[in-house]
Write a protein that holds these residues in place. Sequence first.
Motif, PDB file in Angstrom:
ATOM      1  N   MET A 194       0.980  -1.082  -0.002  1.00 51.41           N
ATOM      2  CA  MET A 194       0.081  -0.175  -0.128  1.00 51.41           C
ATOM      3  C   MET A 194       0.873   1.189  -0.166  1.00 51.41           C
ATOM      4  SD  MET A 194      -3.059  -0.825   2.623  1.00 51.41           S
ATOM      5  CE  MET A 194      -3.886  -2.240   2.390  1.00 51.41           C
ATOM      6  N   LYS A 224       1.407   5.407   0.562  1.00 38.16           N
ATOM      7  CA  LYS A 224       0.800   6.593   1.282  1.00 38.16           C
ATOM      8  C   LYS A 224       1.679   7.701   0.390  1.00 38.16           C
ATOM      9  CE  LYS A 224      -0.567   5.868   5.896  1.00 38.16           C
ATOM     10  NZ  LYS A 224       0.214   6.150   7.398  1.00 38.16           N
ATOM     11  N   THR A 246      -3.646   9.065   3.245  1.00 39.53           N
ATOM     12  CA  THR A 246      -3.797   7.758   3.595  1.00 39.53           C
ATOM     13  C   THR A 246      -4.670   6.909   2.422  1.00 39.53           C
ATOM     14  OG1 THR A 246      -5.964   7.917   4.391  1.00 39.53           O
ATOM     15  CG2 THR A 246      -3.769   8.145   6.036  1.00 39.53           C
ATOM     16  N   VAL A 247      -4.260   5.599   2.555  1.00 40.03           N
ATOM     17  CA  VAL A 247      -4.896   4.774   1.484  1.00 40.03           C
ATOM     18  C   VAL A 247      -6.284   4.587   1.499  1.00 40.03           C
ATOM     19  CG1 VAL A 247      -5.192   2.375   0.856  1.00 40.03           C
ATOM     20  CG2 VAL A 247      -2.876   3.157   1.735  1.00 40.03           C
ATOM     21  N   GLY A 248      -7.056   4.979   0.380  1.00 40.50           N
ATOM     22  CA  GLY A 248      -8.531   4.938   0.175  1.00 40.50           C
ATOM     23  C   GLY A 248      -8.905   6.098  -0.804  1.00 40.50           C
ATOM     24  N   ASN A 249     -10.058   6.451  -0.675  1.00 49.02           N
ATOM     25  CA  ASN A 249     -10.531   7.593  -1.473  1.00 49.02           C
ATOM     26  C   ASN A 249     -10.103   8.604  -0.877  1.00 49.02           C
ATOM     27  OD1 ASN A 249     -11.798   5.631  -3.168  1.00 49.02           O
ATOM     28  ND2 ASN A 249     -13.850   5.511  -2.013  1.00 49.02           N
ATOM     29  N   PHE A 250      -9.984   9.785  -1.723  1.00 48.76           N
ATOM     30  CA  PHE A 250      -9.830  11.155  -1.299  1.00 48.76           C
ATOM     31  C   PHE A 250     -10.150  12.068  -2.566  1.00 48.76           C
ATOM     32  CE2 PHE A 250      -5.571   9.948  -3.452  1.00 48.76           C
ATOM     33  CZ  PHE A 250      -5.392  11.257  -3.931  1.00 48.76           C
TER      34      PHE A 250
END
Length: 93
Positions: free
Chosen positions: A1, A3, A37-41
């Motif tokens: 993952m 960042k 952070t990892v995920g949607n933004f």
Amino acid sequence: MVKLSLVAKRLIEVYFFGFHIHQETHDLCEETSCPVTVGNFVLSHNEVLPGFTPPGSYKLKMTLSGAGIKQLICISFDFKINFGASESSVSDS
């Protein structure tokens, strides 16, 4: 993952009929909180065009990079600027 680090950059390049005509670099951490952070933004950007912008086919390419990582994300899209009867308009192609 992956960042995005505290030294993340966003490079925007613009092409007009395939010719590189504009480039700008932004510190991503001034536009959103870092590290991302990892995920949607969500990242948004507004641009004011010069008083006269030639009509035609354009391509915008946006690259996000982080410390020691040349390219994390690359997004590109084509668009056209047209002249209407009384005003100019931008449309997706």
